[in-house]
Design a protein around this motif. Structure first.
Motif, PDB file in Angstrom:
ATOM      1  N   ASP A 238      30.543 -46.067  98.569  1.00  0.00           N
ATOM      2  CA  ASP A 238      30.758 -44.344  98.467  1.00  0.00           C
ATOM      3  C   ASP A 238      31.816 -44.729  96.772  1.00  0.00           C
ATOM      4  N   ALA A 239      32.168 -45.627  96.456  1.00  0.00           N
ATOM      5  CA  ALA A 239      32.886 -45.623  95.521  1.00  0.00           C
ATOM      6  C   ALA A 239      33.305 -47.091  94.980  1.00  0.00           C
ATOM      7  N   VAL A 240      33.486 -47.515  94.098  1.00  0.00           N
ATOM      8  CA  VAL A 240      34.293 -48.824  93.460  1.00  0.00           C
ATOM      9  C   VAL A 240      35.823 -48.634  92.948  1.00  0.00           C
ATOM     10  N   VAL A 241      36.655 -48.891  93.508  1.00  0.00           N
ATOM     11  CA  VAL A 241      37.582 -49.334  92.389  1.00  0.00           C
ATOM     12  C   VAL A 241      38.181 -50.486  91.771  1.00  0.00           C
ATOM     13  N   LEU A 242      38.763 -50.155  90.549  1.00  0.00           N
ATOM     14  CA  LEU A 242      38.530 -51.738  90.169  1.00  0.00           C
ATOM     15  C   LEU A 242      40.353 -52.209  89.666  1.00  0.00           C
ATOM     16  N   THR A 243      40.495 -52.808  89.834  1.00  0.00           N
ATOM     17  CA  THR A 243      42.477 -53.019  90.038  1.00  0.00           C
ATOM     18  C   THR A 243      42.875 -53.628  87.758  1.00  0.00           C
ATOM     19  N   HIS A 244      41.607 -54.067  87.588  1.00  0.00           N
ATOM     20  CA  HIS A 244      42.220 -54.956  86.446  1.00  0.00           C
ATOM     21  C   HIS A 244      40.905 -55.191  85.980  1.00  0.00           C
ATOM     22  N   THR A 271      41.688 -50.267  81.575  1.00  0.00           N
ATOM     23  CA  THR A 271      40.715 -51.014  82.028  1.00  0.00           C
ATOM     24  C   THR A 271      39.207 -50.254  82.057  1.00  0.00           C
ATOM     25  N   ARG A 272      38.617 -49.773  81.638  1.00  0.00           N
ATOM     26  CA  ARG A 272      37.830 -49.208  81.766  1.00  0.00           C
ATOM     27  C   ARG A 272      36.637 -49.844  80.221  1.00  0.00           C
ATOM     28  N   ASP A 273      37.824 -49.679  79.500  1.00  0.00           N
ATOM     29  CA  ASP A 273      37.006 -50.327  78.089  1.00  0.00           C
ATOM     30  C   ASP A 273      37.480 -51.643  77.738  1.00  0.00           C
ATOM     31  N   LEU A 274      38.061 -52.666  78.838  1.00  0.00           N
ATOM     32  CA  LEU A 274      38.544 -54.001  78.503  1.00  0.00           C
ATOM     33  C   LEU A 274      37.196 -54.122  79.386  1.00  0.00           C
ATOM     34  N   PRO A 294      23.812 -62.456  84.579  1.00  0.00           N
ATOM     35  CA  PRO A 294      23.298 -62.172  85.651  1.00  0.00           C
ATOM     36  C   PRO A 294      22.545 -60.334  86.124  1.00  0.00           C
ATOM     37  N   TYR A 295      23.054 -59.817  84.653  1.00  0.00           N
ATOM     38  CA  TYR A 295      22.798 -58.930  84.228  1.00  0.00           C
ATOM     39  C   TYR A 295      22.547 -58.657  82.752  1.00  0.00           C
ATOM     40  N   GLY A 296      21.736 -57.319  82.240  1.00  0.00           N
ATOM     41  CA  GLY A 296      21.707 -56.936  80.861  1.00  0.00           C
ATOM     42  C   GLY A 296      22.962 -55.916  80.411  1.00  0.00           C
ATOM     43  N   SER A 297      22.717 -56.153  78.838  1.00  0.00           N
ATOM     44  CA  SER A 297      24.009 -55.128  78.571  1.00  0.00           C
ATOM     45  C   SER A 297      23.856 -53.704  79.005  1.00  0.00           C
ATOM     46  N   GLU A 298      22.795 -53.285  79.142  1.00  0.00           N
ATOM     47  CA  GLU A 298      22.226 -52.439  79.833  1.00  0.00           C
ATOM     48  C   GLU A 298      23.179 -51.438  80.662  1.00  0.00           C
ATOM     49  N   MET A 299      23.565 -52.566  81.990  1.00  0.00           N
ATOM     50  CA  MET A 299      24.327 -52.382  82.903  1.00  0.00           C
ATOM     51  C   MET A 299      25.438 -52.151  82.777  1.00  0.00           C
ATOM     52  N   VAL A 300      26.105 -52.652  82.081  1.00  0.00           N
ATOM     53  CA  VAL A 300      27.749 -52.447  81.480  1.00  0.00           C
ATOM     54  C   VAL A 300      27.252 -51.039  81.523  1.00  0.00           C
ATOM     55  N   ARG A 301      26.617 -50.237  80.439  1.00  0.00           N
ATOM     56  CA  ARG A 301      26.514 -49.034  80.084  1.00  0.00           C
ATOM     57  C   ARG A 301      27.091 -48.306  81.409  1.00  0.00           C
ATOM     58  N   GLU A 302      25.789 -48.536  81.716  1.00  0.00           N
ATOM     59  CA  GLU A 302      26.186 -47.785  82.885  1.00  0.00           C
ATOM     60  C   GLU A 302      27.008 -47.754  83.805  1.00  0.00           C
ATOM     61  N   ALA A 303      28.436 -48.759  83.652  1.00  0.00           N
ATOM     62  CA  ALA A 303      29.601 -48.617  84.319  1.00  0.00           C
ATOM     63  C   ALA A 303      30.183 -47.953  83.057  1.00  0.00           C
ATOM     64  N   ILE A 304      30.116 -48.094  82.573  1.00  0.00           N
ATOM     65  CA  ILE A 304      31.609 -47.248  81.640  1.00  0.00           C
ATOM     66  C   ILE A 304      30.875 -45.831  82.008  1.00  0.00           C
ATOM     67  N   LYS A 305      29.444 -45.370  82.094  1.00  0.00           N
ATOM     68  CA  LYS A 305      29.386 -43.751  82.373  1.00  0.00           C
ATOM     69  C   LYS A 305      29.646 -43.443  83.593  1.00  0.00           C
ATOM     70  N   HIS A 306      29.797 -44.590  84.313  1.00  0.00           N
ATOM     71  CA  HIS A 306      29.683 -44.301  86.339  1.00  0.00           C
ATOM     72  C   HIS A 306      31.459 -44.022  86.167  1.00  0.00           C
ATOM     73  N   THR A 307      32.110 -44.257  85.415  1.00  0.00           N
ATOM     74  CA  THR A 307      33.661 -44.637  85.768  1.00  0.00           C
ATOM     75  C   THR A 307      34.356 -43.103  85.914  1.00  0.00           C
ATOM     76  N   ILE A 308      35.198 -43.474  86.378  1.00  0.00           N
ATOM     77  CA  ILE A 308      36.368 -41.848  87.217  1.00  0.00           C
ATOM     78  C   ILE A 308      37.663 -42.655  86.679  1.00  0.00           C
ATOM     79  N   PRO A 309      38.353 -42.760  84.780  1.00  0.00           N
ATOM     80  CA  PRO A 309      40.049 -42.900  84.824  1.00  0.00           C
ATOM     81  C   PRO A 309      40.474 -42.070  85.298  1.00  0.00           C
TER      82      PRO A 309
END
Length: 640
Positions: A238-244, A271-274, A294-309
């Motif tokens: 359902d969700a990912v929570v990132l400590t740091h 944390t999102r930016d870092l 293990p993945y391409g840079s486009e997946m980093v962009r997907e992660a940023i797009k899906h982040t809710i700060p």
């Protein structure tokens, strides 16, 4: 009609009852954890400063009010009005208008001046022009990462809104089960340091906490394929929570989107930016070393797009039966202790991530005051019975003596350091030591991502200690802008010139000597007996840094990706200075638990080697009469 649509109808009816008759409400929807109210009367909403607060209290939701696009003042007129309302000392540098949401993003050097006392200036903006203002800080040091993230999110605004609406409906769905239980499954970092990953599950929800790599152990990733995690499909989470953002906690978060995950990531804004900075560098280092990323840079962009700060202290719904609150962990910029409130008072779990209990030059110490905590998942990096670090003042004295000794020999000091956290701490120590005459003035070279990470720190000074934040606000007193600091931009040629030059200090990534520019510095400085290699952070088992600490005197250089490499003799002095780690030592971990309010009933000791987790678990059990565990990977604990 779906249950969420019915729920929104009921919410709108409640809002209509609470809002004065002269204020219209045209639509109500969910965007992520927030309830968004659309109105044709944004100025009247803003005029009643308590109205949104009363609605939030009544509905127990985070609320955003947005104007209908057709009632907005045209952007050209609105911009002039906004600039007239905001005091000149705020240093407004840019305004962006978004007609689809009725928001204006105001970028300023001093956001607090833009906001005004208790938000008064922002209310004035809405009253005057109708637009809903959002304020972001203009970085005192230009950061390409911050610029890229903000520009990317601006471009993806429409996609992001769709994501938030979908996430909002998922969060506010009705529970599907009458069962009640809380389980934690360990996917990594148990009796080891690195590859942090856990599943927190209830009958209705599965949350992944962290997803990192293991330093010095290529290929050892979290156990994501088991049924409790992604075994039933990526969107069973359902969700990912990132400590740091450190890579042993974040490196494989973008991989989740490669697997097909399409849900949210919750963390602080820094944390999102870092995470973006560090994971892109992670891919770059892998490519340079001939490893398959293990993945391409486009997946980093997907992660940023899906982040809710989220901000520290905000209680946020992230699932029908789980609320999340982030608290300062004192470890690195934006690092969080993640507190989960499960069900209607059913159970409370806190994941420490990595913590530093005492105050440092950069951060206040970790928060350990919570409404309720039945179970604590506690890091144990320095949990061993002899893992007591040197007092910070003593550590600083030792570092200054190492610098003085190297200077007296016309040598250099090479410090492997994590780009985020330790480097900025050392910059503050060295800047003050030179300013006060404790060590001779000399250049301090910053290599790898250290300068960029420092720029991100200055973008979010509200996450730093008050005294440091005040200095950053003063351009003439910003310690990170001291003349001694020089960013290495010329690659290996510049490193060779520095190595052939006068005495200096070099801070370089990677902090555990597992690749990156530190390898080039060792090639240039390793054979120099007048120079000193100084470790200031944790060196995980299996890393080259740990092997050097234990006496290895030949260093593999220029690996060709096929297992072949040259070696360089390590003739420079090797020193270790404890006390600069971002982790609490054994005493700090015990004090964190001893002074917790309330004290937990159970503790899982994780993120430490086998002896450290077992030693800490045993000590907490015997000294504090707590139920403690030192779990292995792939264990599941049921708490209710």
């Amino acid at each position: 009609m779906s249950t969420v649509d019915k729920q929104l109808e009921d919410v709108k009816a409640t809002i209509d009852d609470e809002v004065p008759r002269h204020i219209s409400v045209s639509d109500v929807t969910y965007e992520g954890p927030e309830l968004v109210i659309y109105t044709r009367d944004p100025k009247e909403f803003a005029a009643d400063g308590d109205l949104v607060r009363r609605l939030a209290s009544k509905l127990r939701k985070r609320i955003t009010v947005r104007p209908d696009p057709d009632v907005l003042t045209p952007p050209t007129r609105a911009e002039q009005a906004i600039r007239d309302l905001i005091p000149e000392e705020a240093g407004v540098t840019d305004l962006d208008f978004y007609e689809d949401t009725g928001e204006v993003v105001i970028q300023a050097q001093k956001p607090g001046v833009v906001i005004g006392r208790h938000g008064a200036t922002l209310r004035d903006v809405t009253r005057e022009v109708g637009w809903t203002p959002e304020v972001v800080r203009t970085p005192p040091i230009e950061s390409s990462t911050v610029d890229n993230v903000r520009n990317f999110l601006k471009q993806e605004r429409e996609d992001r809104r769709d994501i938030l609406e979908r996430v909002g409906r998922q969060i506010h769905r009705d529970p599907m089960s009458d069962d009640e239980y809380v389980r934690i499954t360990t996917l990594g970092c148990c009796r080891e340091v690195g590859r942090a990953a856990f599943i927190l599950s209830t009958p209705d929800t599965r949350i992944l906490i962290d997803c990192g790599d293991k330093p010095g152990a290529e290929g050892e990733t979290p156990y994501l394929r088991i049924p409790e995690a992604f075994g039933a499909g990526a969107n069973g989470i359902d969700a990912v929570v990132l400590t740091h953002a450190h890579l042993d906690h974040s490196a494989l978060v973008p991989l989740l989107y490669e697997y097909g995950y399409d849900g949210p990531i919750y963390c602080t804004e820094p944390t999102r930016d870092l995470m973006g900075l560090l994971t892109l560098d992670y891919l770059d280092v892998a490519a340079k070393e001939g490893r398959s990323p293990p993945y391409g840079s486009e997946m980093v962009r997907e992660a940023i797009k899906h982040t809710i700060p989220l901000e520290y202290g905000d209680v946020t719904d992230i699932a029908p039966d789980i609320k999340l609150t982030l608290h300062n962990a004192g470890h690195i910029l934006g690092s969080s202790i993640c507190h989960f409130h499960v069900g209607d008072g059913l159970y409370n779990v806190a994941f420490s991530g990595d913590i530093h209990y005492d105050d440092t030059r950069l951060f206040d110490g970790a928060v350990n005051d919570f409404p309720r905590v039945e179970t604590l998942v506690l890091e144990s990096t320095y949990g061993g019975k002899n893992d007591y670090q040197t007092d910070q003042d003593d550590s600083e004295r030792k570092l200054k003596q190492i610098v003085q000794n190297a200077y007296d020999r016309d040598g250099k000091v090479l410090i492997p350091a994590f780009a985020v956290g330790r480097s900025q701490e050392l910059m503050l120590v060295l800047e003050e030591a030179m300013r006060e005459g404790d060590i001779p003035e000399m250049p301090i070279y910053l290599d790898g991502m250290i300068w960029e990470a420092t720029a991100i720190h200055t973008t979010y000074p509200e996450y730093l200690r008050d005294s440091l934040r005040d200095r950053i606000f003063d351009a003439d007193d910003n310690p990170f802008l001291a003349d001694q600091f020089h960013h290495i931009e010329g690659g290996d040629d510049e490193r060779a010139d520095v190595a052939d030059g006068d005495s200096c200090i070099v801070l370089s990534t990677s902090g555990m000597v597992t690749g990156g520019p530190i390898m080039s510095w060792l090639e240039h400085l390793g054979p120099d007996p007048d120079s000193t290699l100084t470790f200031v952070g944790y060196q995980a088992s299996g890393t080259l840094g740990r092997r050097i600490q234990r006496g290895r005197d030949e260093i593999p250089i220029n690996g060709d990706g096929n297992g072949r490499s040259d070696t360089v003799s390590l003739d420079m002095n090797v020193e270790t200075v404890d006390g600069f780690s971002g982790h609490a030592d054994r005493q700090g971990l015990e004090n964190f638990v001893r002074t917790m309010n309330p004290r937990p009933e159970k503790i899982l000791c994780v993120h430490g080697d086998e002896s450290a987790t077992q030693d800490l678990s045993s000590s907490l059990y015997h000294d504090m009469n707590l139920r403690t565990f030192a779990p292995q990977n792939l264990e599941t604990f049921r708490f209710r």
